[in-house]
Design a protein around this motif. Structure first.
Motif, PDB file in Angstrom:
ATOM      1  N   VAL A 134       0.800  -1.114  -0.042  1.00 45.16           N
ATOM      2  CA  VAL A 134       0.091   0.064  -0.015  1.00 45.16           C
ATOM      3  C   VAL A 134       0.809   1.201   0.099  1.00 45.16           C
ATOM      4  N   ARG A 135       0.524   2.098  -0.808  1.00 41.87           N
ATOM      5  CA  ARG A 135       1.335   3.519  -1.030  1.00 41.87           C
ATOM      6  C   ARG A 135       0.452   4.559  -0.181  1.00 41.87           C
ATOM      7  N   LEU A 136       1.131   4.950   0.768  1.00 42.82           N
ATOM      8  CA  LEU A 136       0.557   6.138   1.543  1.00 42.82           C
ATOM      9  C   LEU A 136       0.696   7.488   0.980  1.00 42.82           C
ATOM     10  N   LEU A 137       1.850   8.068   0.795  1.00 45.02           N
ATOM     11  CA  LEU A 137       2.341   9.230   0.222  1.00 45.02           C
ATOM     12  C   LEU A 137       2.922   9.229  -1.237  1.00 45.02           C
ATOM     13  N   GLU A 138       2.597  10.119  -2.008  1.00 44.68           N
ATOM     14  CA  GLU A 138       2.950  10.190  -3.447  1.00 44.68           C
ATOM     15  C   GLU A 138       3.671  11.652  -3.812  1.00 44.68           C
ATOM     16  N   PRO A 139       4.748  11.683  -4.459  1.00 43.11           N
ATOM     17  CA  PRO A 139       5.508  12.822  -4.667  1.00 43.11           C
ATOM     18  C   PRO A 139       4.750  14.030  -5.672  1.00 43.11           C
ATOM     19  N   VAL A 140       5.176  15.061  -5.617  1.00 39.45           N
ATOM     20  CA  VAL A 140       4.624  16.199  -6.415  1.00 39.45           C
ATOM     21  C   VAL A 140       4.848  15.649  -7.820  1.00 39.45           C
ATOM     22  N   GLY A 141       3.754  15.832  -8.867  1.00 37.86           N
ATOM     23  CA  GLY A 141       3.892  15.304 -10.344  1.00 37.86           C
ATOM     24  C   GLY A 141       3.103  14.039 -10.338  1.00 37.86           C
ATOM     25  N   ASP A 142       2.786  13.493  -9.354  1.00 45.26           N
ATOM     26  CA  ASP A 142       1.951  12.015  -9.664  1.00 45.26           C
ATOM     27  C   ASP A 142       0.589  12.566  -9.724  1.00 45.26           C
ATOM     28  N   PRO A 143      -0.408  11.686  -9.950  1.00 47.88           N
ATOM     29  CA  PRO A 143      -1.782  12.142 -10.328  1.00 47.88           C
ATOM     30  C   PRO A 143      -2.556  12.503  -9.138  1.00 47.88           C
ATOM     31  N   LEU A 144      -2.043  11.945  -7.995  1.00 45.73           N
ATOM     32  CA  LEU A 144      -2.709  12.037  -6.757  1.00 45.73           C
ATOM     33  C   LEU A 144      -1.682  12.191  -5.676  1.00 45.73           C
ATOM     34  N   SER A 145      -1.136  13.448  -6.035  1.00 46.58           N
ATOM     35  CA  SER A 145       0.400  13.887  -4.930  1.00 46.58           C
ATOM     36  C   SER A 145      -0.323  13.981  -3.618  1.00 46.58           C
ATOM     37  N   TYR A 146       0.501  13.582  -2.463  1.00 41.94           N
ATOM     38  CA  TYR A 146      -0.014  13.423  -1.475  1.00 41.94           C
ATOM     39  C   TYR A 146       1.374  13.536  -0.300  1.00 41.94           C
ATOM     40  N   TYR A 147       1.605  14.665   0.475  1.00 37.79           N
ATOM     41  CA  TYR A 147       2.695  14.629   0.930  1.00 37.79           C
ATOM     42  C   TYR A 147       2.656  15.696   2.328  1.00 37.79           C
ATOM     43  N   ALA A 148       3.790  15.592   3.126  1.00 40.33           N
ATOM     44  CA  ALA A 148       3.550  16.668   4.307  1.00 40.33           C
ATOM     45  C   ALA A 148       4.865  17.628   4.198  1.00 40.33           C
ATOM     46  N   LEU A 149       4.829  18.631   4.505  1.00 40.41           N
ATOM     47  CA  LEU A 149       6.083  19.624   4.379  1.00 40.41           C
ATOM     48  C   LEU A 149       6.198  20.628   5.801  1.00 40.41           C
ATOM     49  N   PHE A 150       7.300  21.078   5.964  1.00 41.68           N
ATOM     50  CA  PHE A 150       7.353  21.743   7.345  1.00 41.68           C
ATOM     51  C   PHE A 150       8.166  23.094   6.988  1.00 41.68           C
ATOM     52  N   GLY A 151       8.116  24.013   7.519  1.00 43.01           N
ATOM     53  CA  GLY A 151       8.760  25.138   7.231  1.00 43.01           C
ATOM     54  C   GLY A 151       8.685  26.532   8.106  1.00 43.01           C
ATOM     55  N   TRP A 152       9.142  27.598   7.812  1.00 40.72           N
ATOM     56  CA  TRP A 152       9.139  28.985   8.446  1.00 40.72           C
ATOM     57  C   TRP A 152       8.495  30.076   7.450  1.00 40.72           C
ATOM     58  N   ALA A 153       7.385  30.563   7.817  1.00 44.40           N
ATOM     59  CA  ALA A 153       6.925  31.602   6.910  1.00 44.40           C
ATOM     60  C   ALA A 153       7.543  33.032   7.375  1.00 44.40           C
ATOM     61  N   PRO A 154       8.035  33.674   6.383  1.00 50.81           N
ATOM     62  CA  PRO A 154       8.873  34.997   6.678  1.00 50.81           C
ATOM     63  C   PRO A 154       7.829  36.191   7.467  1.00 50.81           C
ATOM     64  N   GLY A 155       8.888  36.759   8.684  1.00 50.20           N
ATOM     65  CA  GLY A 155       7.699  37.657   9.309  1.00 50.20           C
ATOM     66  C   GLY A 155       8.562  39.034   9.059  1.00 50.20           C
ATOM     67  N   GLY A 156       8.582  39.923  10.217  1.00 49.94           N
ATOM     68  CA  GLY A 156       9.062  41.197  10.046  1.00 49.94           C
ATOM     69  C   GLY A 156      10.631  40.953  10.050  1.00 49.94           C
ATOM     70  N   GLY A 157      11.328  41.751   9.109  1.00 47.11           N
ATOM     71  CA  GLY A 157      12.681  41.889   8.530  1.00 47.11           C
ATOM     72  C   GLY A 157      13.078  40.705   7.820  1.00 47.11           C
ATOM     73  N   LEU A 158      11.951  39.927   7.135  1.00 51.73           N
ATOM     74  CA  LEU A 158      12.434  38.963   6.387  1.00 51.73           C
ATOM     75  C   LEU A 158      11.593  38.980   5.029  1.00 51.73           C
TER      76      LEU A 158
END
Length: 605
Positions: free
Chosen positions: A118-142
């Protein structure tokens, strides 16, 4: 019509009504349709040109906050890190550090041993892409260029393959001099831990907000069953939310998000993600940490998102700020999820399993079934053992019911005398019969009580068998290799004796009866024969057809549920027979069976 037959008619009618309502509310699933999302050709709010999501920081929380709009690198063009655990296999794209390629080692698509995992997650570009990502959104001074985006290619600082013993660390140096690090670790089951740090070696303070996102491109395949929830599942300060994919289209447009969104503010205990029938991905903040839950939909690109957005933090000169959260990505196994709740501190995580309206029954029923399976090692025999336990718990009511039925039989001569005495005076007859019941301490309605109690138990067990992954591909014996699926045998090829397969009859598949549904019909028919057939021709016809109607209607139900019903009928038959004999009434089963086949003589003219 005597009261004994009235009770039987009422019980039968109630059972028939239950099944009829069941088929109206929970019709057989329509064929699943996989919708391939259209290619995103424009930037939509907080997304890039390919429709990949970008986290947003509420403007009210930080007026200087902004978001990036960049192009996502194709998954095949970005370097990848391997993921190897006892339960998961896959890769992580260094483009954005996306967790976007996971296979479940313990589960296959079908019963075939050569079936793919069973495939749970699929990369961007596949017909049903499914993924998790994390990061930082820029605030003051960025600016957006000062924080890593969804296409930013990270470098590996340590580790080559993510395993339970070996975490991996990624690094990205900002043009403005900031140093971003992300350490990924995983346990032996399905839980990722993502620790993000921002180091500020510059002389100016900056602001940024951490976030987590799970994104699904296109409408995923669903079971399309009313009884089953598939879509968003979230817990927010003790409130459970279940939202179908169709509900996303009803969201109002959020100007700050630039898309249709719904937000739950000021959450301190909870989690949010997507659930399928058996699989789930969930963003899990640390307990007590304030965050905002966001459900977001971009109609042009058909992208569904769940987000966790955390308060903006200030990173002063020479300061390093860290933020960590968790990601569950795996099978909805009760034992694993319970351990994450009890030992991992994930608040009410067990409620991520769809227990339904009768959760006060489905939870204990499943726990007992799980315990029995641990002892017996076979779900089929565990269902039979569970049925015995349920019947034992209901035995006091059953004893009272069948005792009342036996007494009703004993009172038949007295009731006939009352009928002769009352003649056409129905009011007097009812009064005399009530006095007789009171004198003999008989309750004519008590025979229906066990039937009424069986209704919520039946629904709850169906929910357990249909929803819980522990029943998926669980064998019993012989030809029953999946208790969550209908009996695969068929009368159309004499249950495999004839050298041809079973044709796909579409809506007429109901006539392709298996062995278990036939045994169900026989068990109901035998239970009827504990009592003589009613004298009224209409009643006789109802009783004659009822077992076989049930047999066809339940033929497409899960084998585990049919097995429960057969066992229940068998135990009920034995209980009723022994209890009625103990009260002096000996059911003439053989005579009742032969009389049902005897052709009736025409009335004399």
């Amino acid at each position: 019509m005597d009261d004994q037959n009235k009770n039987l008619i009422l019980a039968t009618a109630l059972s028939f009504l239950v099944i009829l309502v069941w088929f109206v509310l929970f019709p057989p699933p329509e064929p699943s349709v996989t919708e391939t999302p259209p290619a995103a050709t424009e930037t939509i709010g907080q997304t890039d040109a390919n429709g990949a999501p970008i986290a947003s920081v509420p403007q009210a929380a930080d007026p200087g906050a902004t978001t990036a709009t960049t192009e996502v690198a194709p998954a095949a063009d970005a370097p990848r890190l391997n993921v190897e655990t006892p339960r998961l296999t896959g890769t992580i794209s260094l483009a954005g550090g996306r967790i976007d390629d996971l296979l479940l080692n313990d589960y296959r698509e079908t019963l075939d041993t050569n079936s793919p995992n069973v495939r749970l997650l699929e990369p961007v570009g596949d017909p049903l892409s499914y993924y998790a990502l994390f990061g930082w959104a820029p605030g003051g001074g960025l600016t957006p260029a000062d924080v890593p985006g969804t296409d930013t290619v990270w470098t590996v600082e340590s580790g080559e393959t993510l395993t339970p013993e070996n975490p991996v660390s990624l690094r990205w140096d900002s043009p403005s001099g900031l140093i971003f690090r992300r350490e990924l670790s995983i346990d032996d089951d399905y839980m990722f831990t993502v620790a993000q740090t921002v180091e500020n070696p510059t002389e100016a303070a900056v602001r940024a907000a951490p976030y987590g996102i799970i994104a699904r491109h296109g409408l995923p395949e669903t079971s399309r069953f009313f009884i089953l929830h598939e879509g968003v599942v979230s817990m927010a300060n003790g409130s459970l939310t279940e939202m179908d994919y169709g509900d996303f289209e009803d969201f109002a447009v959020d100007p700050a998000m630039g898309a249709q969104a719904e937000t739950i503010e000021d959450v301190t205990e909870g989690w949010i993600g997507f659930t399928d029938k058996y699989w789930m991905t969930t963003l899990i903040p640390n307990n007590g940490e304030p965050f905002k839950q966001v459900m977001l939909f971009q109609p042009q690109s058909q992208i569904y998102q769940t987000q966790t957005i955390y308060p903006t933090v200030e990173i002063g000169p020479g300061q390093t700020v860290e933020h960590s959260s968790r990601l569950f990505a795996g099978a909805k196994e009760w034992e694993a999820i319970r351990d994450y709740q009890n030992e991992g501190g994930v608040y009410r995580f067990i409620d991520s399993i769809d227990w339904g309206w009768f959760f006060f029954l489905t939870k204990p029923i499943f726990q007992v079934l799980h315990f029995l399976n641990a002892m017996i090692g076979n779900m089929g025999w565990s269902i039979i053992a569970l049925t015995v336990i349920i019947k034992a718990l209901l035995f006091p009511l059953a004893y009272k019911s069948y005792s009342s039925m036996a007494k009703m039989k004993e009172l038949q001569p007295e009731m006939e005398k009352l009928k002769e005495k009352a003649g056409d005076d129905r009011m007097q007859l009812q009064k005399d019969m009530m006095e007789l019941y009171k004198k003999e301490k008989v309750n004519p309605a008590s025979g229906c009580l066990p039937i009424l109690l069986q209704i919520p138990i039946f629904f709850s067990l169906y929910k357990v068998i249909f929803v819980t992954i522990e029943l998926r591909h669980a064998p019993w014996l012989g030809w029953i290799r999946d208790l969550s699926a209908p009996d695969p045998s068929s009368i159309l090829n004499l249950f495999g004796l004839l050298p041809w397969g079973v044709p796909d009859l579409g809506a007429l598949q109901i006539i392709s009866l298996g062995i278990l549904p036939i045994l169900l019909g026989i068990s109901m028919w035998m239970q009827q024969k504990l009592n003589p057939a009613p004298t009224d021709p209409t009643q006789q016809m109802i009783f004659a057809w009822m077992p076989w109607i049930f047999m066809f209607m339940l033929g497409s139900f899960a084998s585990g549920l049919v097995l429960y019903w057969i066992t229940n009928n068998t135990i009920t038959f034995i209980q009723q027979y022994l209890i009625m004999r103990s009260h002096g009434y000996k059911p003439d089963i053989f005579g009742n069976i032969t009389s049902s086949f005897r052709r009736k003589k025409p009335d004399a003219e």
